[in-house]
Motif scaffolding. Sequence first.
Motif, PDB file in Angstrom:
ATOM      1  N   ASP A 195       1.001  -1.068  -0.072  1.00  0.00           N
ATOM      2  CA  ASP A 195       0.116   0.274   0.151  1.00  0.00           C
ATOM      3  C   ASP A 195       0.611   1.374   0.102  1.00  0.00           C
ATOM      4  O   ASP A 195       2.115   1.224   0.448  1.00  0.00           O
ATOM      5  CB  ASP A 195      -1.264   0.049   1.223  1.00  0.00           C
ATOM      6  CG  ASP A 195      -2.016   1.027   1.009  1.00  0.00           C
ATOM      7  OD1 ASP A 195      -2.272   1.351  -0.211  1.00  0.00           O
ATOM      8  OD2 ASP A 195      -2.367   1.460   2.392  1.00  0.00           O
ATOM      9  N   GLY A 196       0.412   2.600  -1.141  1.00  0.00           N
ATOM     10  CA  GLY A 196       1.176   3.438  -0.456  1.00  0.00           C
ATOM     11  C   GLY A 196       1.414   3.851   0.454  1.00  0.00           C
ATOM     12  O   GLY A 196      -0.068   4.491   0.556  1.00  0.00           O
ATOM     13  N   ALA A 197       2.310   5.142   0.305  1.00  0.00           N
ATOM     14  CA  ALA A 197       2.279   6.214   1.511  1.00  0.00           C
ATOM     15  C   ALA A 197       1.493   7.402   1.369  1.00  0.00           C
ATOM     16  O   ALA A 197       0.611   7.204   0.160  1.00  0.00           O
ATOM     17  CB  ALA A 197       4.001   6.582   1.786  1.00  0.00           C
ATOM     18  N   GLY A 198       0.863   8.198   2.374  1.00  0.00           N
ATOM     19  CA  GLY A 198       0.701   9.269   1.960  1.00  0.00           C
ATOM     20  C   GLY A 198      -1.378   8.888   2.440  1.00  0.00           C
ATOM     21  O   GLY A 198      -1.489  10.392   1.425  1.00  0.00           O
ATOM     22  N   ASN A 199      -2.229   8.285   2.786  1.00  0.00           N
ATOM     23  CA  ASN A 199      -2.777   8.146   2.631  1.00  0.00           C
ATOM     24  C   ASN A 199      -3.835   7.782   3.954  1.00  0.00           C
ATOM     25  O   ASN A 199      -4.026   7.470   4.985  1.00  0.00           O
ATOM     26  CB  ASN A 199      -3.342   6.273   2.049  1.00  0.00           C
ATOM     27  CG  ASN A 199      -3.232   5.931   0.151  1.00  0.00           C
ATOM     28  OD1 ASN A 199      -3.321   6.379   0.073  1.00  0.00           O
ATOM     29  ND2 ASN A 199      -2.282   4.822   0.701  1.00  0.00           N
TER      30      ASN A 199
END
Length: 278
Positions: A106-110
């Motif tokens: 899962d990508g950061a910044g969510n």
Amino acid sequence: MRKIDLPAFDAAAFAAAYGPWAVIAGASEGTGACYARQLAAVGINLVLVSRRLPALEALGQELAAEHGIAFRALSADLTETGAGSRLVEATADLDIGLYISNAGADGAGNSFFGVPVERSLRLLTMNAANVLEAVHGFGNRFQARGKGGFVIMSSGAGLGGQPWLAMYSATKAFELNFVESLWAELDGQNIDIVGVAAPIMDTPTLRRATEGLGMDYSIAYDPAEVCALALAMLGKEPLVIVPDGPDEDKIPQIQADRKTRLLALAEWGKAYTAAATA
């Protein structure tokens, strides 16, 4: 790129313990493809799983030609309910000795509140429900055949809360605690499990997530080395925690403390169970 001092690895013993077939969930690239290459090199046949069937077919054909292994490519979306159980069913005709749970990035910044709740539920399904289903299904098969192994790719984000990665951190913590618990429960059954609190690795996923941000990829680890470490530690440790992050100098002690606590709780559990059934 950061390096890992890898321990000795007995390829023949590994193949005898965890062959003849392995399932890799999340195998199309990155760490999944690294696991596939390393297992094929020791002669283990592969079930390659991801949403991208053409990538799986290409990887399987490459490894079959290079190492003479057999392979099966399965298209599956591990964010869908029931996908873990369907993997167990789809391989019922194969003698599976190893399951690697590798999906779940899962990508950061969510922001938790800034994305639809369905997104968080899909991540929960992939990193918790479907891991549970697959481990339960394959674990019962391993008990019936008398041996087997699991590698569960978690993340250092699971060692504590991480803002803007709330669901990822939480689901990866589930995986770490799940593995530790089963590691103790499986003691003496000839079934091994190891969890990997993975560090930042130079994978295609990381490259896509950080494109244009000017990230220094020299701080990342080689995913092939992380995978090799995990395979070498299967049957030896409950968790592999690769030093990374703001407290990386404390990681060896954190890993030792978690194992000490786990062993103490295992002894307490055995004593409690014996007293309760006396």
